[in-house]
Motif scaffolding. Sequence first.
Motif, short mmCIF file in Angstrom:
data_model
loop_
_atom_site.label_atom_id
_atom_site.label_comp_id
_atom_site.label_asym_id
_atom_site.label_seq_id
_atom_site.Cartn_x
_atom_site.Cartn_y
_atom_site.Cartn_z
N ALA A 1 0.82 -1.21 0.00
CA ALA A 1 0.00 0.00 0.00
C ALA A 1 0.86 1.26 0.00
CB ALA A 1 -0.94 0.01 1.20
N THR A 2 2.09 1.16 0.49
CA THR A 2 2.98 2.30 0.58
C THR A 2 4.05 2.20 -0.49
OG1 THR A 2 2.63 2.40 2.95
CG2 THR A 2 4.55 3.55 2.10
N SER A 3 4.26 3.30 -1.21
CA SER A 3 5.30 3.33 -2.25
C SER A 3 6.36 4.35 -1.88
CB SER A 3 4.69 3.70 -3.60
OG SER A 3 3.78 2.71 -4.01
N TYR A 4 7.57 4.09 -2.35
CA TYR A 4 8.69 4.99 -2.09
C TYR A 4 9.57 5.02 -3.34
CZ TYR A 4 12.86 7.04 -0.08
OH TYR A 4 13.93 7.85 0.17
N ILE A 5 10.01 6.22 -3.70
CA ILE A 5 10.90 6.40 -4.84
C ILE A 5 12.15 7.11 -4.34
CG2 ILE A 5 11.23 7.52 -7.07
CD1 ILE A 5 8.23 7.38 -7.49
N GLY A 6 13.31 6.64 -4.74
CA GLY A 6 14.54 7.29 -4.32
C GLY A 6 15.73 6.75 -5.08
N CYS A 7 16.90 7.20 -4.68
CA CYS A 7 18.14 6.80 -5.34
C CYS A 7 19.09 6.20 -4.31
CB CYS A 7 18.77 8.02 -6.01
SG CYS A 7 20.23 7.63 -6.99
N ILE A 8 19.67 5.07 -4.65
CA ILE A 8 20.65 4.39 -3.81
C ILE A 8 21.88 4.08 -4.65
CG2 ILE A 8 18.95 3.39 -2.23
CD1 ILE A 8 19.16 0.76 -3.80
N GLY A 9 22.96 3.77 -4.00
CA GLY A 9 24.15 3.33 -4.70
C GLY A 9 24.13 1.82 -4.88
N LYS A 10 24.99 1.33 -5.73
CA LYS A 10 25.11 -0.12 -5.91
C LYS A 10 26.14 -0.63 -4.90
CE LYS A 10 23.46 -0.83 -10.53
NZ LYS A 10 23.57 -1.70 -11.67
N TYR B 1 16.30 4.07 -8.05
CA TYR B 1 17.27 4.24 -9.12
C TYR B 1 18.62 3.92 -8.49
CZ TYR B 1 20.61 6.51 -12.18
OH TYR B 1 21.69 6.76 -12.98
N GLU B 2 19.37 3.02 -9.10
CA GLU B 2 20.66 2.63 -8.55
C GLU B 2 21.78 3.35 -9.30
OE1 GLU B 2 21.20 -1.55 -7.51
OE2 GLU B 2 19.06 -1.83 -7.86
N ASP B 3 22.44 4.26 -8.61
CA ASP B 3 23.51 5.05 -9.20
C ASP B 3 24.81 4.25 -9.22
OD1 ASP B 3 25.82 7.22 -9.00
OD2 ASP B 3 24.04 8.20 -9.84
N GLU B 4 25.48 4.28 -10.35
CA GLU B 4 26.72 3.51 -10.51
C GLU B 4 27.91 4.17 -9.79
OE1 GLU B 4 27.30 0.67 -12.24
OE2 GLU B 4 25.28 0.42 -13.05
N ASN B 5 27.85 5.49 -9.58
CA ASN B 5 29.03 6.21 -9.09
C ASN B 5 28.94 6.68 -7.64
OD1 ASN B 5 30.30 6.10 -11.69
ND2 ASN B 5 28.85 7.64 -12.36
N ALA B 6 27.76 6.98 -7.17
CA ALA B 6 27.61 7.51 -5.81
C ALA B 6 27.18 6.41 -4.85
CB ALA B 6 26.58 8.64 -5.80
N PRO B 7 27.74 6.39 -3.66
CA PRO B 7 27.31 5.40 -2.67
C PRO B 7 25.95 5.78 -2.08
CG PRO B 7 28.96 6.83 -1.70
CD PRO B 7 28.83 7.22 -3.16
N THR B 8 25.28 4.81 -1.49
CA THR B 8 24.02 5.05 -0.80
C THR B 8 24.26 6.03 0.35
OG1 THR B 8 23.28 2.84 -1.34
CG2 THR B 8 22.15 3.93 0.48
N GLY B 9 23.34 6.96 0.54
CA GLY B 9 23.46 7.92 1.64
C GLY B 9 23.39 7.23 2.98
N THR B 10 23.99 7.86 3.96
CA THR B 10 24.00 7.33 5.31
C THR B 10 23.64 8.45 6.29
OG1 THR B 10 26.37 7.76 5.45
CG2 THR B 10 25.71 5.52 4.85
#
Length: 122
Positions: free
Chosen positions: A38-47, A68-77
């Motif tokens: 029921a809940t959706s989320y859109i964002g960007c993470i690193g691989k 969206y999985e970014d090839e160059n940036a790491p996932t935020g922390t």
Amino acid sequence: MMNWLARAMSNTLLEEPLKTLSGLPKQALKWMLQIPGATSYIGCIGKDKFGEEMKKNAQAAGINAHYYEDENAPTGTCAVCVVGGERSLIANLSAANCYKSELLKKPENWALGNANKPLEHL
């Protein structure tokens, strides 16, 4: 996690806000009801391992996550410091900064916002 709140409140108390809310507050209330998908989320993470962890935890929580999985940036922390009951957060957004509006305009992502239905239709 928060299904105690849904149990503590009757469904009629939660249905009315769901009919009038939109966006993040509505998604949060739907998540608290523990209705899978029921809940959706859109964002960007690193691989990377943190991105994998986010995907795993979103799926386990029943969240329909479109990353969206970014090839160059790491996932935020985020670092959390708790002192005497007070907390401070320090965020490193990293890959979250890489999400572009063109990604939101993709039909499969745009449809998520249009699928924001009242509770009685879930």
